[in-house]
Scaffold this motif. Sequence first.
Motif, PDB file in Angstrom:
ATOM      1  N   ALA A 176      98.369 100.877  11.831  1.00 55.50           N
ATOM      2  CA  ALA A 176      98.549 101.208  13.443  1.00 55.50           C
ATOM      3  C   ALA A 176      98.067 102.445  13.899  1.00 55.50           C
ATOM      4  N   ARG A 177      98.693 103.445  12.942  1.00 55.79           N
ATOM      5  CA  ARG A 177      98.402 104.807  13.448  1.00 55.79           C
ATOM      6  C   ARG A 177      96.903 105.129  13.066  1.00 55.79           C
ATOM      7  N   ARG A 178      96.252 104.528  12.247  1.00 58.27           N
ATOM      8  CA  ARG A 178      94.684 104.833  12.021  1.00 58.27           C
ATOM      9  C   ARG A 178      93.927 104.167  13.057  1.00 58.27           C
ATOM     10  N   GLN A 179      94.544 102.956  13.963  1.00 57.08           N
ATOM     11  CA  GLN A 179      93.828 102.662  14.911  1.00 57.08           C
ATOM     12  C   GLN A 179      94.263 103.201  16.293  1.00 57.08           C
ATOM     13  N   GLY A 180      95.018 104.164  16.245  1.00 57.53           N
ATOM     14  CA  GLY A 180      95.607 104.652  17.572  1.00 57.53           C
ATOM     15  C   GLY A 180      96.362 104.067  18.047  1.00 57.53           C
ATOM     16  N   LEU A 181      97.251 102.892  17.502  1.00 57.00           N
ATOM     17  CA  LEU A 181      98.433 102.100  18.068  1.00 57.00           C
ATOM     18  C   LEU A 181      99.552 102.509  17.824  1.00 57.00           C
ATOM     19  N   GLU A 182     100.627 101.903  18.335  1.00 55.55           N
ATOM     20  CA  GLU A 182     101.938 101.997  17.877  1.00 55.55           C
ATOM     21  C   GLU A 182     102.284 101.163  16.819  1.00 55.55           C
ATOM     22  N   ARG A 183     103.450 101.685  15.882  1.00 48.52           N
ATOM     23  CA  ARG A 183     103.674 101.067  14.720  1.00 48.52           C
ATOM     24  C   ARG A 183     103.883  99.463  15.092  1.00 48.52           C
ATOM     25  N   SER A 184     104.456  99.123  16.081  1.00 47.42           N
ATOM     26  CA  SER A 184     104.908  97.818  16.296  1.00 47.42           C
ATOM     27  C   SER A 184     103.535  96.884  16.226  1.00 47.42           C
ATOM     28  N   ALA A 185     102.392  97.344  16.587  1.00 47.39           N
ATOM     29  CA  ALA A 185     101.206  96.560  16.607  1.00 47.39           C
ATOM     30  C   ALA A 185     100.702  96.152  15.372  1.00 47.39           C
ATOM     31  N   GLY A 186     101.274  97.263  14.370  1.00 50.31           N
ATOM     32  CA  GLY A 186     100.813  97.041  12.828  1.00 50.31           C
ATOM     33  C   GLY A 186     101.791  96.060  12.407  1.00 50.31           C
ATOM     34  N   HIS A 187     102.951  96.039  12.703  1.00 47.32           N
ATOM     35  CA  HIS A 187     103.898  94.878  12.325  1.00 47.32           C
ATOM     36  C   HIS A 187     103.360  93.389  12.748  1.00 47.32           C
ATOM     37  N   TYR A 213     108.359  90.822   0.589  1.00 52.88           N
ATOM     38  CA  TYR A 213     109.512  91.584   0.994  1.00 52.88           C
ATOM     39  C   TYR A 213     109.105  91.765   2.406  1.00 52.88           C
ATOM     40  N   ALA A 214     110.124  91.400   3.515  1.00 54.62           N
ATOM     41  CA  ALA A 214     109.713  91.654   4.878  1.00 54.62           C
ATOM     42  C   ALA A 214     110.748  92.596   5.285  1.00 54.62           C
ATOM     43  N   PHE A 215     111.902  92.846   5.014  1.00 55.91           N
ATOM     44  CA  PHE A 215     112.772  93.589   5.346  1.00 55.91           C
ATOM     45  C   PHE A 215     113.761  94.103   4.392  1.00 55.91           C
ATOM     46  N   SER A 216     114.044  95.242   3.924  1.00 54.20           N
ATOM     47  CA  SER A 216     114.707  95.819   3.104  1.00 54.20           C
ATOM     48  C   SER A 216     116.277  96.269   3.283  1.00 54.20           C
ATOM     49  N   PRO A 269     114.186 103.959  12.932  1.00 56.73           N
ATOM     50  CA  PRO A 269     114.551 103.925  14.270  1.00 56.73           C
ATOM     51  C   PRO A 269     115.071 102.541  14.840  1.00 56.73           C
ATOM     52  N   LYS A 270     115.793 102.559  15.668  1.00 57.56           N
ATOM     53  CA  LYS A 270     116.518 101.288  16.494  1.00 57.56           C
ATOM     54  C   LYS A 270     115.455 100.568  16.782  1.00 57.56           C
ATOM     55  N   ALA A 271     114.491 100.994  17.675  1.00 56.70           N
ATOM     56  CA  ALA A 271     113.416 100.462  18.284  1.00 56.70           C
ATOM     57  C   ALA A 271     112.597  99.690  17.289  1.00 56.70           C
ATOM     58  N   GLU A 272     112.356 100.311  16.327  1.00 60.27           N
ATOM     59  CA  GLU A 272     111.595  99.785  15.265  1.00 60.27           C
ATOM     60  C   GLU A 272     112.099  98.520  14.497  1.00 60.27           C
ATOM     61  N   VAL A 273     113.434  98.638  14.261  1.00 57.11           N
ATOM     62  CA  VAL A 273     114.460  97.630  13.687  1.00 57.11           C
ATOM     63  C   VAL A 273     114.101  96.560  14.789  1.00 57.11           C
ATOM     64  N   GLY A 274     114.514  96.812  16.110  1.00 53.24           N
ATOM     65  CA  GLY A 274     114.339  95.525  16.934  1.00 53.24           C
ATOM     66  C   GLY A 274     113.213  95.005  17.028  1.00 53.24           C
ATOM     67  N   THR A 275     112.062  95.548  17.066  1.00 53.06           N
ATOM     68  CA  THR A 275     110.731  95.005  16.752  1.00 53.06           C
ATOM     69  C   THR A 275     110.577  94.077  15.629  1.00 53.06           C
ATOM     70  N   LEU A 276     110.986  94.632  14.547  1.00 51.35           N
ATOM     71  CA  LEU A 276     110.742  93.777  13.355  1.00 51.35           C
ATOM     72  C   LEU A 276     111.766  92.427  13.549  1.00 51.35           C
ATOM     73  N   MET A 277     112.863  92.793  14.239  1.00 46.44           N
ATOM     74  CA  MET A 277     113.767  91.441  14.315  1.00 46.44           C
ATOM     75  C   MET A 277     113.154  90.399  15.162  1.00 46.44           C
ATOM     76  N   ASN A 278     112.508  91.083  16.209  1.00 43.36           N
ATOM     77  CA  ASN A 278     111.877  90.055  17.233  1.00 43.36           C
ATOM     78  C   ASN A 278     110.663  89.335  16.590  1.00 43.36           C
ATOM     79  N   LEU A 279     109.820  90.172  16.049  1.00 44.97           N
ATOM     80  CA  LEU A 279     108.785  89.425  15.222  1.00 44.97           C
ATOM     81  C   LEU A 279     109.155  88.503  14.275  1.00 44.97           C
ATOM     82  N   LEU A 280     110.669  88.636  13.772  1.00 43.97           N
ATOM     83  CA  LEU A 280     110.796  87.488  12.778  1.00 43.97           C
ATOM     84  C   LEU A 280     111.432  86.286  13.550  1.00 43.97           C
ATOM     85  N   SER A 281     111.985  86.287  14.550  1.00 43.29           N
ATOM     86  CA  SER A 281     112.362  85.075  15.149  1.00 43.29           C
ATOM     87  C   SER A 281     111.176  84.635  15.830  1.00 43.29           C
TER      88      SER A 281
END
Length: 251
Positions: free
Chosen positions: A37-48, A73-76, A83-95
């Motif tokens: 995501a960083r390489r594309q100039g995007l937020e980490r969430s876009a990478g996830h 391995y999706a979440f260790s 950060p809380k926001a990233e964990v939240g993004t990962l959980m949302n993507l999971l559901s």
Amino acid sequence: MDMGYIDEFAARLGLQFWPERVPRHVAIVMDGNGRWARRQGLERSAGHRRGVEALENIVIGCRKLGVEYLTVYAFSTENWSRPKAEVGTLMNLLSEFADKKLNRLKENHVRVQVIGDFAGLPLLQRMALKHLMEATAVEDKLVLNLALNYGGRADILQAVKKAAALPPARLQTMTEEDFAGLLQTAGQPEPDLLIRTSGELRLSNFLLWQLAYAEFYFTDTLWPDFDEAELFRAICAYQGRSRRFGALSEE
Ligand code: IPE
Ligand code: IPE
Ligand code: MG
């Protein structure tokens, strides 16, 4: 196994594929979403988000190549410290994955299972995953183990606790095979091939017991860019390895 698919990739990539040497179980550390995501100039969430699409393609690729078990391995257990926001993004993507990919997984006869501390996941995710597991329970072409809230040490420790509760006579005579049956991958063959993307050369607490004799394949490709051609390359590389298990090779 889809021979048309295999022949097409073999020709396109100029690689030899041996149908009788397909790894039964492939394990993958899906790493590098943030850097992608960083390489594309995007937020980490876009990478996830892109990482989820990559996973869908790899699941289907594994099925076509004749892999029987895929553990990702999706979440260790350590990923909670992000950060809380990233964990939240990962959980949302999971559901979201559980809801939106159900049909595609069923069409491909993929059975989904979760390894890791399921009870430690948020309620919404537990419900979505429970539905996904139940709805795919009859499928039998590929088992997809989602390692979620997973840690290799935690897996071994929960197995030790189960072992400790056994009658002393059974504990005394316990074999490695018996112990493996207490791990969360009970009943499954050990991974033959471990793939880690993004150039990191470590296990990060993935399947510590189960990977004892796996072949390792590392690539600099970031997970969102890891496609079916890359999977094909990884499996061909695996097929060229000589697995000795401590003995001498056949040659
Ligand atoms: C892998 O990508 C996904 C998870 C760990 C959930 P990362 O988020 O670790 O991406 P990098 O390593 O920061 O690039
Ligand atoms: C490992 O990746 C965990 C997953 C891919 C889910 P990390 O990105 O969390 O690993 P470290 O922190 O680089 O070891
Ligand atoms: Mg990472």
